[in-house]
Design a protein around this motif. Structure first.
Motif, PDB file in Angstrom:
ATOM      1  N   ASN A 113      -3.244  -0.511   6.376  1.00 52.73           N
ATOM      2  CA  ASN A 113      -2.038   0.323   5.834  1.00 52.73           C
ATOM      3  C   ASN A 113      -1.041   0.307   7.175  1.00 52.73           C
ATOM      4  O   ASN A 113      -1.189  -0.232   7.841  1.00 52.73           O
ATOM      5  N   LEU A 114       0.149   0.967   6.677  1.00 50.23           N
ATOM      6  CA  LEU A 114       1.322   0.571   7.472  1.00 50.23           C
ATOM      7  C   LEU A 114       0.935   1.523   8.703  1.00 50.23           C
ATOM      8  O   LEU A 114       0.967   2.974   8.317  1.00 50.23           O
ATOM      9  N   ASP A 115       0.886   1.243  10.047  1.00 50.86           N
ATOM     10  CA  ASP A 115       0.699   1.750  11.213  1.00 50.86           C
ATOM     11  C   ASP A 115      -0.605   2.912  11.090  1.00 50.86           C
ATOM     12  O   ASP A 115      -0.577   3.764  11.891  1.00 50.86           O
ATOM     13  N   GLY A 116      -1.567   2.444  10.122  1.00 47.53           N
ATOM     14  CA  GLY A 116      -2.662   3.369  10.314  1.00 47.53           C
ATOM     15  C   GLY A 116      -2.373   4.813   9.633  1.00 47.53           C
ATOM     16  O   GLY A 116      -3.174   5.845   9.888  1.00 47.53           O
ATOM     17  N   ASN A 117      -1.205   5.090   9.091  1.00 42.03           N
ATOM     18  CA  ASN A 117      -1.060   6.445   8.609  1.00 42.03           C
ATOM     19  C   ASN A 117      -1.492   6.793   7.359  1.00 42.03           C
ATOM     20  O   ASN A 117      -1.128   7.884   6.787  1.00 42.03           O
ATOM     21  N   GLY A 118      -1.819   5.747   6.488  1.00 43.75           N
ATOM     22  CA  GLY A 118      -2.373   5.861   5.220  1.00 43.75           C
ATOM     23  C   GLY A 118      -3.796   5.680   4.637  1.00 43.75           C
ATOM     24  O   GLY A 118      -3.772   4.578   3.942  1.00 43.75           O
ATOM     25  N   PRO A 119      -4.686   6.107   5.514  1.00 49.86           N
ATOM     26  CA  PRO A 119      -6.075   5.553   5.232  1.00 49.86           C
ATOM     27  C   PRO A 119      -6.502   5.845   3.667  1.00 49.86           C
ATOM     28  O   PRO A 119      -7.447   5.218   3.238  1.00 49.86           O
ATOM     29  N   ASP A 120      -5.777   6.779   2.779  1.00 49.71           N
ATOM     30  CA  ASP A 120      -6.171   7.042   1.578  1.00 49.71           C
ATOM     31  C   ASP A 120      -5.180   6.192   0.647  1.00 49.71           C
ATOM     32  O   ASP A 120      -5.318   6.302  -0.606  1.00 49.71           O
ATOM     33  N   HIS A 121      -4.289   5.209   1.248  1.00 49.57           N
ATOM     34  CA  HIS A 121      -3.333   4.525   0.301  1.00 49.57           C
ATOM     35  C   HIS A 121      -4.149   3.377  -0.184  1.00 49.57           C
ATOM     36  O   HIS A 121      -5.087   3.022   0.254  1.00 49.57           O
ATOM     37  N   THR A 122      -3.393   3.024  -1.346  1.00 51.21           N
ATOM     38  CA  THR A 122      -4.020   1.857  -2.123  1.00 51.21           C
ATOM     39  C   THR A 122      -3.094   0.784  -2.452  1.00 51.21           C
ATOM     40  O   THR A 122      -1.753   1.210  -2.386  1.00 51.21           O
ATOM     41  N   PRO A 123      -3.108  -0.380  -2.396  1.00 52.65           N
ATOM     42  CA  PRO A 123      -4.322  -1.044  -1.798  1.00 52.65           C
ATOM     43  C   PRO A 123      -4.449  -1.266  -0.219  1.00 52.65           C
ATOM     44  O   PRO A 123      -3.319  -1.239   0.315  1.00 52.65           O
ATOM     45  N   GLN A 124      -5.516  -1.279   0.304  1.00 57.18           N
ATOM     46  CA  GLN A 124      -5.712  -1.490   1.670  1.00 57.18           C
ATOM     47  C   GLN A 124      -5.680  -3.061   1.778  1.00 57.18           C
ATOM     48  O   GLN A 124      -5.987  -3.900   0.971  1.00 57.18           O
ATOM     49  N   ALA A 125      -5.244  -3.493   2.893  1.00 56.16           N
ATOM     50  CA  ALA A 125      -5.159  -5.016   3.189  1.00 56.16           C
ATOM     51  C   ALA A 125      -6.453  -5.633   2.755  1.00 56.16           C
ATOM     52  O   ALA A 125      -7.485  -5.045   3.600  1.00 56.16           O
ATOM     53  N   ASP A 126      -6.514  -6.802   2.331  1.00 62.81           N
ATOM     54  CA  ASP A 126      -7.778  -7.425   2.052  1.00 62.81           C
ATOM     55  C   ASP A 126      -7.175  -8.955   1.767  1.00 62.81           C
ATOM     56  O   ASP A 126      -7.005  -9.448   0.645  1.00 62.81           O
ATOM     57  N   PHE A 127      -7.478  -9.682   2.792  1.00 63.42           N
ATOM     58  CA  PHE A 127      -6.973 -10.848   2.786  1.00 63.42           C
ATOM     59  C   PHE A 127      -7.778 -11.908   3.559  1.00 63.42           C
ATOM     60  O   PHE A 127      -8.858 -11.580   3.857  1.00 63.42           O
ATOM     61  N   SER A 145       0.741  -1.229   0.110  1.00 65.08           N
ATOM     62  CA  SER A 145      -0.062   0.005   0.008  1.00 65.08           C
ATOM     63  C   SER A 145       0.782   1.176   0.050  1.00 65.08           C
ATOM     64  O   SER A 145       2.124   1.310   0.608  1.00 65.08           O
ATOM     65  N   GLY A 146       0.469   2.442  -0.703  1.00 57.24           N
ATOM     66  CA  GLY A 146       1.017   3.496  -0.607  1.00 57.24           C
ATOM     67  C   GLY A 146       0.229   4.510  -1.502  1.00 57.24           C
ATOM     68  O   GLY A 146      -0.771   4.195  -1.839  1.00 57.24           O
ATOM     69  N   PRO A 147       0.685   5.502  -1.721  1.00 57.29           N
ATOM     70  CA  PRO A 147      -0.119   6.640  -2.779  1.00 57.29           C
ATOM     71  C   PRO A 147      -0.619   6.188  -3.749  1.00 57.29           C
ATOM     72  O   PRO A 147       0.064   5.282  -4.441  1.00 57.29           O
ATOM     73  N   ALA A 148      -1.968   6.561  -3.953  1.00 54.86           N
ATOM     74  CA  ALA A 148      -2.489   6.066  -5.248  1.00 54.86           C
ATOM     75  C   ALA A 148      -1.992   6.301  -6.514  1.00 54.86           C
ATOM     76  O   ALA A 148      -1.416   7.656  -6.721  1.00 54.86           O
ATOM     77  N   GLY A 149      -1.905   5.589  -7.736  1.00 55.58           N
ATOM     78  CA  GLY A 149      -1.004   6.028  -8.525  1.00 55.58           C
ATOM     79  C   GLY A 149       0.122   5.855  -8.880  1.00 55.58           C
ATOM     80  O   GLY A 149       1.054   6.176  -9.986  1.00 55.58           O
TER      81      GLY A 149
END
Length: 746
Positions: free
Chosen positions: A628-642, A494-498
């Motif tokens: 996302n890592l430590d909850g600091n990227g709520p707008d990051h993609t992808p979010q964990a989906d496991f 996960s990280g910034p989109a795009g």
């Protein structure tokens, strides 16, 4: 040579004779080899009634079986292309006494291929040559019926029989079948005699075998077999010739439709049903390379010799990044290889799952796996245009400390002792091969660990009876004695989109992980024990037992036992790797931790705290999952989906509360099936999807049975409204029987 002509009956019936007409060819596609002309194509099919010489300036279309009967010769000049229509009945058959002279050259090979560019294996038949040489049978001069047409015989007594010349020929997409028992090969040599010349064959994407020898005495040289569905090189029914300089490879992505595909398969007699027949196969292979690079397809055996066959195999080498069950197998329910077999093979394969040599009850003094063989000379195949993969021989690491930097394939030697004494980095292009049964002991300290960097590979390939063990170098070790195992891959995190996102390794910020390849392959870990890991340098920088950073699903991780480790047993930082059969006992923080966009599946997992266990962490859990890592990227993609399937969480610790059996938060989406929570120790909350940095995703679906006897509350009001939390009886959790190999008693 007699001039070719058509009988009037053939012209009328178009049956029983060879037809040669000109037709408009709107589709000049076909397999791989190039060559041939565009424009009009001439039609081939039927039984030749006179000699026929093709014209290399024309392109030919095979519309039915082309049969060369006794007394007739088919001449195929260099540069000729023949494209076959689809079907089992499209093949070239040279009958006993017939002759084929397919004389290509290195610059102008003959190409036999499909008439469609999108053809696959088994599109058309292939090339069959029937001779009069000996085959195994109850008496001399035995004949047999051709597999694809039992009315057409082969076999006899003429050892030096001559069926012509086949050289510099490419065969693409062969192996059509009429049933699972009746199918073509690329090239089928039925009792072909030593007077026949066959060399320089390129057989690609064929169903069944690339080349199969049914008896006979013919000698063949320079055969390249690529992605053929069953065996690369198959010998049976008393074959007694030599195959020289052969190379068989399965590429990444190859998948077989067969039950037991192999590099070499050799039977003394036909199907093992004639153990008293003569002659039994007694053949030679000189200069052979077998490669399995397909992560989709295990190779059952690199070399299988059985049922009374005697093999003389020299200068053979086996490579591959993917599973080969046995390098050599000399056993079979219908009888093994003869003990006079002689085999010399060098094993450079990364993952041999069952064993190097399976001798059964026999004694084979001249069957050897030894260093130094070079295998096939690939320069002989330059005419094919095939792009051979780079194959590196493995270097054996001397006993003692593991190298701190591994940048090429290296292998540890079974029976030797090795120590982790420092930070062992498997660099890009490096491979560390650890055989079954090995125990590697680590010195005490944070700096003692194994880290597989992006592009590196670790093959720790234990077996149920002989696992690989990573442990401390003392019997008095405790949690956090040494680092652990870290694998960094190129899969998505996960990280910034795009953007293609990277992370930095927790214990060394200079080493990145993550990328855009979810199929990335970092190797194989199977039947592996990791004990006393999790050393820390600070409260925020600490090892887990097994850390998976951006690891792709091309990696195989299954049958893992992690015990007495500090921090988490296993933590997934993004990636897509699937893990199966994991037992975690007395690990200091979380049993199973997911974060940073992880999107794979954990199947059959058991996390346990024993009665005397005590954690040093503030909030130890069974499952902890962040989107996302430590909850600091709520707008990051992808979010964990496991997904977790078949999980048991057990707390038996009298003095150690488990904060949550299952905690999913900060945008993570969890699908948890057949979960069971048991134990008499305190569990403060069974399922919690709430957090100050954001709840779990409302699409979470969690099915859990509460079998624990000391649970504070089942869940809470802070969970997302759309989430499904089903707490009901009936779940069985993880099957504990799969962990018998660990030696741990559940």
């Amino acid at each position: 040579m007699r001039k070719f002509f058509l009988s009037s009956m053939a012209l009328i019936a178009m049956m029983g004779a060879m037809s040669l007409t000109s037709c408009s060819d709107d589709d000049n596609g076909g397999g791989g080899g190039g060559g041939g002309q565009t424009g009009e194509a001439a039609v081939l099919g039927g039984t030749l009634t006179e000699d026929l010489t093709l014209d290399a300036s024309k392109e030919y279309k095979l519309t039915s079986a082309l049969v060369v009967p006794e007394g007739v010769t088919l001449e195929i000049p260099a540069g000729t292309t023949i494209k076959a229509e689809q079907g089992f009945d499209k093949y070239i058959l040279v009958e006993q006494g017939g002759t084929i002279n397919a004389r290509g050259t290195a610059s102008q090979p003959i190409i036999l291929t499909a008439d469609k560019e999108d053809a696959g294996s088994g599109y058309w038949g292939g090339l069959i040559i029937n001779g009069k040489a000996p085959i195994s049978g109850a008496s001399a001069g035995t004949t047999s019926g051709t597999e694809i047409d039992s009315n057409i015989p082969y076999g006899g007594t003429e050892t030096g029989d001559n069926s012509g010349t086949v050289e510099y020929v490419e065969l693409w997409y062969t192996g059509a079948r009429s049933s699972s028992e009746i199918e073509h090969n690329g090239v089928t040599l039925n009792a072909v005699g030593s007077g026949t010349t066959i060399n320089n064959l390129y057989i690609v994407e064929g169903a069944d075998d690339a080349i199969e020898f049914f008896g006979g005495t013919v000698n063949v040289s320079n055969v390249l077999a690529v992605n053929c569905d069953d065996d690369c090189f198959d010998f049976t029914q008393g074959y007694s010739g030599t195959l020289k300089n052969c190379y068989g490879i399965w590429e990444e992505g190859f998948t077989s439709t067969e039950e037991d595909p192999r590099g070499v398969e050799a039977d003394g007699n036909l199907d093992g049903n004639g153990p008293d027949h003569t002659p039994q196969a007694n053949f030679t292979i000189d200069g052979m390379t077998i490669v399995n690079n397909s992560s989709n397809q295990p190779m059952q055996d690199a070399i299988k010799v059985r049922r009374g066959a005697t093999a003389h195999i020299t200068n053979a080498v086996v490579y591959g990044t993917s599973t080969i069950e046995n390098i050599i197998d000399l056993t079979d329910g219908k009888g093994g290889a003869t003990t006079s077999s002689e085999i010399s093979v060098t094993n450079n394969a990364y993952y041999v799952s069952d064993g190097i040599v399976n001798e059964g009850d026999g004694t084979y003094p001249n069957v050897k796996v030894e260093a130094g063989n070079t295998g096939a000379d690939v320069s002989a195949f330059g005419w094919t245009g095939y792009n051979f993969p780079e194959l590196q021989a493995t270097t054996v690491v001397p006993e003692g400390d593991l190298p701190l930097e591994i940048s090429t394939p290296v292998a540890l030697e079974a029976g030797k002792s090795y120590t982790i004494n420092g930070s062992v980095h498997v660099k890009d292009g490096g491979v560390l091969l650890i055989p079954a049964g090995m125990t590697i002991k680590a010195k005490e300290g944070f700096e003692n660990f194994i880290l597989v960097e992006r592009g590196g590979k670790l093959y720790a390939t234990g077996t149920e009876d002989a696992p690989v063990t990573f442990t401390a170098d003392t019997d008095n070790a405790k949690q956090g004695y040494w680092g652990g195992i870290i694998i960094n891959g190129n899969a998505v995190i996960s990280g910034p989109a795009g953007s293609v996102n990277e992370g930095t390794t927790e214990i060394d910020a200079n080493i990145p992980y993550g990328g855009d390849d979810n199929a990335d392959n970092s190797g194989v870990l199977t039947y592996v024990r990791i004990l006393y890991s999790g050393a820390r340098s600070s409260a925020d920088i600490e090892h887990n037992g097994l850390t998976l950073n951006g690891v792709g699903y091309g990696t195989t991780i299954e049958n893992i036992y992690i015990a007495e480790g500090a921090d988490d047993a296993i933590e997934f930082f993004g990636g897509s790797v699937n893990v199966k059969n994991l037992l975690a006992v007395n690990c200091d923080d979380d049993c199973f931790d997911f974060t940073q966009g992880y999107c794979g599946t954990l199947e059959n997992c058991y996390g346990r705290w024993e009665a005397g266990f005590t954690s040093t962490e503030e909030d130890p859990r069974g499952v902890e999952a962040d989107g996302n890592l430590d909850g600091n990227g709520p707008d990051h993609t992808p979010q964990a989906d496991f997904t977790i399937k078949n999980m048991t969480i057990e707390n038996m610790a009298a003095s150690q509360p488990m904060q949550d059996a299952i905690k999913v938060r900060r945008g993570a989406k969890a699908t948890i099936e057949n979960a069971l929570v048991i134990g008499s120790g305190e569990i403060q909350e069974l399922v919690d999807l709430s957090d100050g940095k954001g709840t779990g995703d409302e699409g979470c679906v969690i099915n859990v049975t509460k079998g624990a006897t000391n649970v504070g509350k089942d869940t809470n009001d802070g969970n997302p409204a759309g989430a499904t939390i089903n707490i009901a009886s009936g779940n069985t959790g993880c099957d504990t029987g799969i962990f018998g190999w660990t030696g741990y008693s559940l």
